[in-house]
Scaffold this motif. Sequence first.
Motif, PDB file in Angstrom:
ATOM      1  N   LEU A  99      25.923   5.007  64.963  1.00  0.00           N
ATOM      2  CA  LEU A  99      26.186   3.783  65.376  1.00  0.00           C
ATOM      3  C   LEU A  99      26.320   4.794  67.107  1.00  0.00           C
ATOM      4  O   LEU A  99      25.591   3.849  67.679  1.00  0.00           O
ATOM      5  CB  LEU A  99      27.327   2.316  65.754  1.00  0.00           C
ATOM      6  N   ALA A 100      26.593   5.917  67.346  1.00  0.00           N
ATOM      7  CA  ALA A 100      25.802   6.809  68.518  1.00  0.00           C
ATOM      8  C   ALA A 100      23.900   6.670  68.501  1.00  0.00           C
ATOM      9  O   ALA A 100      24.212   6.798  69.648  1.00  0.00           O
ATOM     10  CB  ALA A 100      26.891   8.120  68.259  1.00  0.00           C
ATOM     11  N   HIS A 104      21.577   5.504  71.631  1.00  0.00           N
ATOM     12  CA  HIS A 104      21.001   6.018  72.263  1.00  0.00           C
ATOM     13  C   HIS A 104      21.389   6.599  73.356  1.00  0.00           C
ATOM     14  O   HIS A 104      21.274   6.702  74.125  1.00  0.00           O
ATOM     15  CB  HIS A 104      19.180   5.258  72.934  1.00  0.00           C
ATOM     16  N   ARG A 105      22.752   7.062  73.076  1.00  0.00           N
ATOM     17  CA  ARG A 105      23.570   7.418  74.839  1.00  0.00           C
ATOM     18  C   ARG A 105      24.906   8.770  73.535  1.00  0.00           C
ATOM     19  O   ARG A 105      25.379   8.002  72.071  1.00  0.00           O
ATOM     20  CB  ARG A 105      24.386   6.833  74.873  1.00  0.00           C
ATOM     21  N   PRO A 106      25.068   9.384  74.065  1.00  0.00           N
ATOM     22  CA  PRO A 106      25.397  10.856  73.582  1.00  0.00           C
ATOM     23  C   PRO A 106      27.591  10.328  73.369  1.00  0.00           C
ATOM     24  O   PRO A 106      27.599  10.368  74.193  1.00  0.00           O
ATOM     25  CB  PRO A 106      25.191  11.528  73.798  1.00  0.00           C
ATOM     26  N   PRO A 107      27.887  10.034  72.350  1.00  0.00           N
ATOM     27  CA  PRO A 107      29.229   9.979  71.943  1.00  0.00           C
ATOM     28  C   PRO A 107      30.268  11.374  72.581  1.00  0.00           C
ATOM     29  O   PRO A 107      30.667  11.683  72.026  1.00  0.00           O
ATOM     30  CB  PRO A 107      29.650  10.189  70.754  1.00  0.00           C
ATOM     31  N   ILE A 141      37.849   0.591  67.873  1.00  0.00           N
ATOM     32  CA  ILE A 141      37.395   0.865  69.284  1.00  0.00           C
ATOM     33  C   ILE A 141      37.152   2.121  70.061  1.00  0.00           C
ATOM     34  O   ILE A 141      35.987   2.503  71.044  1.00  0.00           O
ATOM     35  CB  ILE A 141      39.117   0.800  69.941  1.00  0.00           C
ATOM     36  N   VAL A 142      36.736   3.588  68.856  1.00  0.00           N
ATOM     37  CA  VAL A 142      36.188   4.534  68.785  1.00  0.00           C
ATOM     38  C   VAL A 142      35.258   3.858  69.197  1.00  0.00           C
ATOM     39  O   VAL A 142      33.300   4.631  70.284  1.00  0.00           O
ATOM     40  CB  VAL A 142      36.048   5.447  67.390  1.00  0.00           C
ATOM     41  N   GLN A 143      33.668   3.456  68.336  1.00  0.00           N
ATOM     42  CA  GLN A 143      32.513   3.031  68.569  1.00  0.00           C
ATOM     43  C   GLN A 143      32.573   3.065  69.602  1.00  0.00           C
ATOM     44  O   GLN A 143      30.957   2.352  70.177  1.00  0.00           O
ATOM     45  CB  GLN A 143      31.805   1.899  67.146  1.00  0.00           C
ATOM     46  N   GLY A 144      33.287   2.128  70.411  1.00  0.00           N
ATOM     47  CA  GLY A 144      32.972   0.911  71.288  1.00  0.00           C
ATOM     48  C   GLY A 144      32.935   1.389  73.303  1.00  0.00           C
ATOM     49  O   GLY A 144      31.867   1.099  74.117  1.00  0.00           O
ATOM     50  N   LEU A 145      33.871   2.886  72.587  1.00  0.00           N
ATOM     51  CA  LEU A 145      33.995   2.994  73.845  1.00  0.00           C
ATOM     52  C   LEU A 145      33.795   4.809  74.273  1.00  0.00           C
ATOM     53  O   LEU A 145      33.644   5.315  74.935  1.00  0.00           O
ATOM     54  CB  LEU A 145      35.629   3.465  74.471  1.00  0.00           C
TER      55      LEU A 145
END
Length: 189
Positions: A99-100, A104-107, A141-145
């Motif tokens: 999902l990260a 297209h944004r670094p986690p 929650i982790v994937q969303g934030l």
Amino acid sequence: IRLTHVSKRYAKDEVVSDLNLAVPRGEVLGFLGPNGAGKTTTIRLLLGFLRPTKGAIQLLGQDMAVPKAALEARSRLGFVPDVAGMDLAASGRWLLDELARLQHRPPVDQASLIEALALRPQDLRRPIGHLSRGTRQKINIVQGLQHRPELLILDEPTEGLDPLVKQVLFRLLSAAHQRGATILFSSHV
């Protein structure tokens, strides 16, 4: 967030009726209502997962009716759905990394979120389908934030969480708000 005269009709049922809503950058809005009030439908309209029957929607200055603009807006937001459509055979680690990549944004906050939510390494190695609802929600929650989004949209994010984890979630949302994130949080509680 800006909704202007937004309505959504399914056959004879109008589930969202002439909704006008504006959430300025950096604000937090609790979107409250009983089950069946149209909260999730409104969120799906916001994200472009559904098309409104009438009206206009803008997120982060982008017109959600324009596919390229909607894609740009979605790359800058974090979404925590009420029920995550997770591949039950995938591991939590794979899901977060995939999902990260798709975002297209670094986690950048993944490790600190995993720690804050007390996700154990073995939880992240196991298939999602073998995890409790609360552990799946923590991964959700982790994937969303994890990519430090400008806009957070959370649909009933506390479902399945114990009271201590709910407190952690609220601290995480407070920290995101202090960084300048705009937050829309739906709940029936």
